[in-house]
Structure formats: structure tokens, C-alpha cells
Design a protein around this motif. Structure first.
Motif, PDB file in Angstrom:
ATOM      1  N   ARG A 144       6.686  14.476  19.506  1.00  0.00           N
ATOM      2  CA  ARG A 144       8.000  14.073  18.993  1.00  0.00           C
ATOM      3  C   ARG A 144       9.079  15.022  19.476  1.00  0.00           C
ATOM      4  N   GLN A 145      10.263  14.453  19.649  1.00  0.00           N
ATOM      5  CA  GLN A 145      11.409  15.228  20.102  1.00  0.00           C
ATOM      6  C   GLN A 145      11.737  16.304  19.065  1.00  0.00           C
ATOM      7  N   GLY A 146      11.875  17.535  19.533  1.00  0.00           N
ATOM      8  CA  GLY A 146      12.254  18.624  18.642  1.00  0.00           C
ATOM      9  C   GLY A 146      11.087  19.354  18.025  1.00  0.00           C
TER      10      GLY A 146
END
Length: 551
Positions: free
Chosen positions: A227-229
Motif C-alpha cells: 500500500r502507498q505510504g
């Protein structure tokens, strides 16, 4: 001598031949002219009333010649029978001697086996058994720690990495045995980390391309889940058949909160793996603390190697001291020249271990598969027995992506070389010239292992270095087996797994009799395998001899 007749006695081969009208007789003789000889008896004068004709004289001469021939033939046959009898007698004596020798050897071998049971195998069995018992609770605690990591959101193990996980591909791993050792189970249970993915456990092996495709699927999915982040997971990919992991507790420094759940507090009462309870929540906490501290150490070593050059590399790959690949294929001079300079003699890529994030590993494996599936006939022949050749090609063309673990900080390799020419005409490619492999020399690999390696508990050191894992590929296989042999005596995890596969019924029965007696008479027996304390098996008994022992 020894013949049943006596000298001068008439020999009765044929009465018609022995007694004739002419008065000749055959007598036994022991003189030098032969076994038989004719001694003429004065002929009986013919009756004066009948004169012998010339024809009668000729007939008698022919009959005498025939008798002589028959006697000589009989003498020759008797000599031959004597020779055959002597040969048969010699053969019988030889068989008798061999039988007596074999019986004696069997008795000696049986005595040696009994001595081996008492002097070697029983103490070894005892040491393994006590080590195994000490490891039983740790294995339960490790399973509980792995379950905790899956269910609970633990803090990151490193500022740049959420966790470190191990990935391998071993078909039917639980059944794999090499010599006396359950190879994959040792790989799985010696890992200091809590998560091991064997993505080929229940899949039939179909060759090296099968493993690469399985890895490609796994890392594509892992990369898609990122996931992004979020901090990524660091994946350590390793062969699972000839690798084991070191206990890193001597070099890691656990932090105060490493054993806590969610990093907010210690375990108070752990329910156990199957709800039965471990009986020791602190054991689970200690296991979790060691796993997190080891994961942090691996991440730190990865970062150190990945950033060792001018440009940060995303993948760190293991190395070895021999330039080649599967099936004892050696690099050509041109292949060797494509490698960059190395600060150590462990200069060459080994595809048995690599570590990095899922997206980078996925890209590398897809590229290696492409090289393999589109190779010309010459390259296909080079990579027939191993996918390592195509990993080498990928490295030669992408040195900006891969950093080699020259100092074996993460991936240790048992393949050893010596700076001299081989006794045979083999000329391997090494970073030093001349060179020859040393770890596969049958007469000296025992000396090589004990001269360079030390086994302490569940850790195998090479001089002052302790890598995360050890790989026994190719010419390093013998040293890998020697290391497992020592670990089976000193490391509870390996002892436990090895004992589980031992055909030890008879040995166990003898041992249990001694063990039962030691519980009753332990105070009187302060040596051997009657000791109640397992540590004493590897150490000299403290204090002097007991009073009943003669000085």
C-alpha cells in the motif's frame, strides 16, 4: 609311501593280466624307476612234447605289449587322481581358513559395535536428547510468536522496513532427508525469524523453471499488496535444501520493547499455540524479542551492503569463491572478466540467496525467466542444470541493481578454496591464481572445517564472522554436513529434529535402562551417560573421583 600295498605284493588290477602261462607277474616297487615295474620270473619250460610255433610267439609278444601299455595308462591315471586329491585338499583347507577368519572378524566387528554403542552412540544420543528437550518449549514459543505477528500489528523492525520474511521453494519439504538430517525442517526451524513462506510445499517439483515461475507469482502478488505510504517488507529468498540459519543472539542487541505485543507492554499470560498454554509466557516474549532483534540486524546488514557503493542497490545477492554454476560448469575467462573487482576472495554471484523488496525481486525474476525462455542453444546448454547462469547474466547487465555480499555478512557459503594448483588437471576459476577447491577434498575437509569454523550452541562462526545463514552448495556440501553433525550435539533445534528421524529403538532402550539406573544411583555414578545434568556430557566431571573408584 602311504599306498596300501607293500613291496613285493601282487597287484590285482586284473587277474588275467597278472597271471599268465608265461609266468610273468606285476609287483609293487618303491624304487626310483616308477610306481610299477615288471620283474620277470624264470619262464616255465614248455613241454617237450609240444613245440611253440612262430605265430604263437608273435601273439604272446603283442599281448605283453598291450598289458604294458595298460599298466602305464593306469599309473598315469593314478598320478592324476593324486594331484586332483591334493588340489581338493588345498581348496578345502583354504575354505576352512577363510571361514575361521570370517568368524573371527565377525566377532571382532560385533564387539566393536557394542563398544560403539556404549562409548560413542549412547553419549551422543544422550546429548542430542537433552538438547532436544531444551528446544521443545522454544519451538512452541516460536510458533506462538509467529501467530502473534500474523494477528497483531507490530511496530516496524527498522526505520525503512516493516518486517523481514523468508521465502523458499522446496517441494515436499517435510519429507526431505539428506544423510541423517531432515534438511528442510532444519532450514525452517533454525530461522530466527517468525515467518517462513515455502511456496512449493504441496506442489510437485518440475525443475528450475518451476521454482522461478513460483517465485514470480509470489512476488507479483506481494508487490501488488504493498500500500502507498506503508513501509515495505524485506524478503530474504533462500535455497531450502542445503541451508540453515545461525542463532544471532550473540551479536544482536534486543531492545526493551522487542518482546512486547504492539510495542506497548509485556506478555502476561500467553494461551499457547493450541490454546493449551505454553506454561511460560516469558519464553514467548523472549522468542519474539530475539526474532525482532534479528530482523532488525538483517535489515541493517542489508542496508550496509546495498549502500556500500556509489549508488544504492535494491537487491543484495550471496557470493561464493568459485566462478561457475550448476553441474560443475566453470566460467570462461570472458565470463570472469565481466565481474567487478572484489575486496575479498568471495567474488562471484551465487543465486542461492538474495534479499530485497518484493517489487525489485519480482522485476529481477521476470527478467531472468525472459533470459531463460529466449536463450539460444549455447546458453540453454550452459543453463541446463541450474538457473544460476541466467542470474549471472542478469547481474552482468544490471550491476546498478544488484550488490554482492562480498564479506558474507548475510549469506555464508561453505565452499572453500586454497591458493595452489589442484593435484588433478582441473583448473577452476577463482579470484586468486592458482587455486583449487578445498572443501570437497575428502582427506582434508575435516581439517578444513575444524581449522576455520567454530560451533557454539546454534551458531557456526567462520573465524570472527557470523553470517545470518550458511549455504552448503556444490563443493561446500561436506562442510555443511559436518556443521549439521556438530549442531545435532549442541543445538537443541537440530538435535530435536534429527532425533525425530533416527531409527533409534534399540539405542533408546539401552539408554533408558541406563537413565533409569542413574535416577536411583545417580549419587554413586558421577561420569558417563549416567549423569543427571546434560551439561556434564560435554564437560569433565567437577571434583575428584568418588571414593569407590581406585586411585
Amino acid at each position: 609311501v602311504g599306498y596300501p600295498f607293500i613291496q613285493g605284493e601282487k597287484v590285482g588290477f586284473n587277474a588275467d593280466w597278472n597271471v599268465r602261462a608265461d609266468g610273468e607277474s606285476i609287483f609293487l616297487s618303491t624304487r626310483g624307476e616308477g610306481l610299477f615295474r615288471r620283474e620277470a620270473v624264470p619262464p616255465t619250460p614248455a613241454p617237450t612234447t609240444q613245440a611253440s610255433s612262430a605265430e604263437d610267439a608273435d601273439g604272446e609278444s603283442a599281448l605283453l605289449a598291450e598289458q604294458t601299455s595298460d599298466v602305464l595308462r593306469a599309473e598315469a591315471e593314478l598320478d592324476e587322481a593324486r594331484r586332483d586329491t591334493q588340489v581338493a585338499r588345498d581348496r578345502l583347507l583354504s575354505r576352512e581358513h577363510a571361514f575361521v577368519t570370517n568368524v573371527t572378524a565377525f566377532d571382532a566387528e560385533r564387539l566393536q559395535r557394542i563398544q560403539a554403542y556404549l562409548l560413542v552412540m549412547l553419549p551422543r544420543f544422550a546429548q542430542m536428547r537433552y538438547s532436544a528437550e531444551a528446544a521443545a518449549r522454544k519451538r512452541v514459543a516460536a510458533a506462538q510468536a509467529a501467530a502473534d505477528q500474523a494477528e497483531l500489528k507490530e511496530p516496524p523492525v527498522h526505520p525503512q522496513w516493516r518486517a523481514v520474511e523468508i521465502v523458499t521453494c522446496v517441494s515436499g519439504g517435510q519429507h526431505v532427508m539428506i544423510a541423517d538430517f531432515p534438511a528442510f525442517e532444519i532450514f525452517r526451524d533454525t530461522t530466527p525469524l517468525t515467518v517462513v513462506h515455502n511456496i512449493c510445499e504441496n506442489v510437485e517439483w518440475e525443475g528450475m523453471h518451476f521454482r522461478l515461475r513460483a517465485y514470480a507469482r509470489f512476488f507479483r502478488q506481494a508487490a501488488s499488496r504493498q500500500r502507498q505510504g506503508e513501509l515495505p517488507t524485506l524478503y530474504l529468498v533462500s535455497d531450502g535444501m542445503d541451508v540453515f540459519f545461525n542463532d544471532m543472539s550473540e551479536v544482536v542487541e534486543p531492545r526493551a520493547d522487542d518482546g512486547d505485543r504492539d510495542g506497548v507492554g509485556p506478555v502476561v499470560d500467553d494461551p499457547g499455540v493450541d490454546g493449551a498454554g505454553t506454561g511460560d509466557a516469558e519464553e514467548v516474549r523472549a522468542t519474539r524479542a530475539t526474532a525482532r532483534a534479528t530482523a532488525r540486524l538483517i535489515a541493517e546488514r542489508y542496508e550496509a551492503v546495498a549502500n556500500s557503493g556509489h549508488v544504492r542497490k535494491s537487491i543484495v545477492v550471496s557470493t561464493e569463491r568459485l566462478c561457475g554454476w550448476g553441474g560443475a560448469k566453470l566460467c570462461s575467462d570472458e565470463d570472469e572478466a565481466r565481474y567487478p573487482p572484489s575486496p575479498t576472495d568471495s567474488k562471484y554471484l551465487n543465486a542461492g540467496g538474495y534479499i530485497g523488496p518484493a517489487d525489485a525481486i519480482s522485476s529481477m525474476i521476470e527478467a531472468v525467466l525472459h533470459l531463460k525462455e529466449n536463450a539460444d542453444e549455447a546458453d540453454m546448454e550452459k543453463g541446463r542444470d541450474s538457473d544460476q547462469y541466467f542470474f549471472k547474466r542478469y547481474f552482468w547487465e544490471h550491476q546498478d541493481v544488484i550488490a554482492l555480499d562480498y564479506h558474507q555478512y548475510i549469506f555464508g557459503n561453505f565452499l572453500e578454496i586454497v591458493n595452489k594448483s589442484c593435484d588433478s588437471d582441473w583448473v577452476p576459476q577463482c579470484a586468486v591464481k592458482p587455486c583449487c577447491t578445498e572443501s570437497d577434498h575428502f582427506k582434508t575437509f575435516h581439517e578444513t572445517f575444524y581449522g576455520r569454523y567454530k560451533v557454539r550452541g546454534c551458531a557456526v562462526w567462520r573465524e570472527s564472522r557470523l553470517p545470518v545463514s550458511w549455504h552448503g552448495n556444490g563443493a561446500g556440501k561436506w562442510l555443511w554436513l559436518l556443521a549439521l553433525d556438530r549442531l545435532a550435539l549442541q543445538c537443541g533445534v537440530v538435535a530435536n529434529l534429527t532425533l525425530g528421524r533416527y531409527p533409534d529403538d534399540m539405542l533408546r532402550g539401552v539408554f533408558e535402562k541406563f537413565e533409569k539406573r542413574s535416577k536411583v544411583e545417580g549419587a554413586l555414578w558421577q561420569g558417563g551417560f549416567l549423569l543427571s545434568e546434560p551439561a556434564a556430557l560435554a564437560e569433565a566431571p567437577a571434583g575428584g573421583l568418588p571414593p569407590e573408584c581406585p586411585a
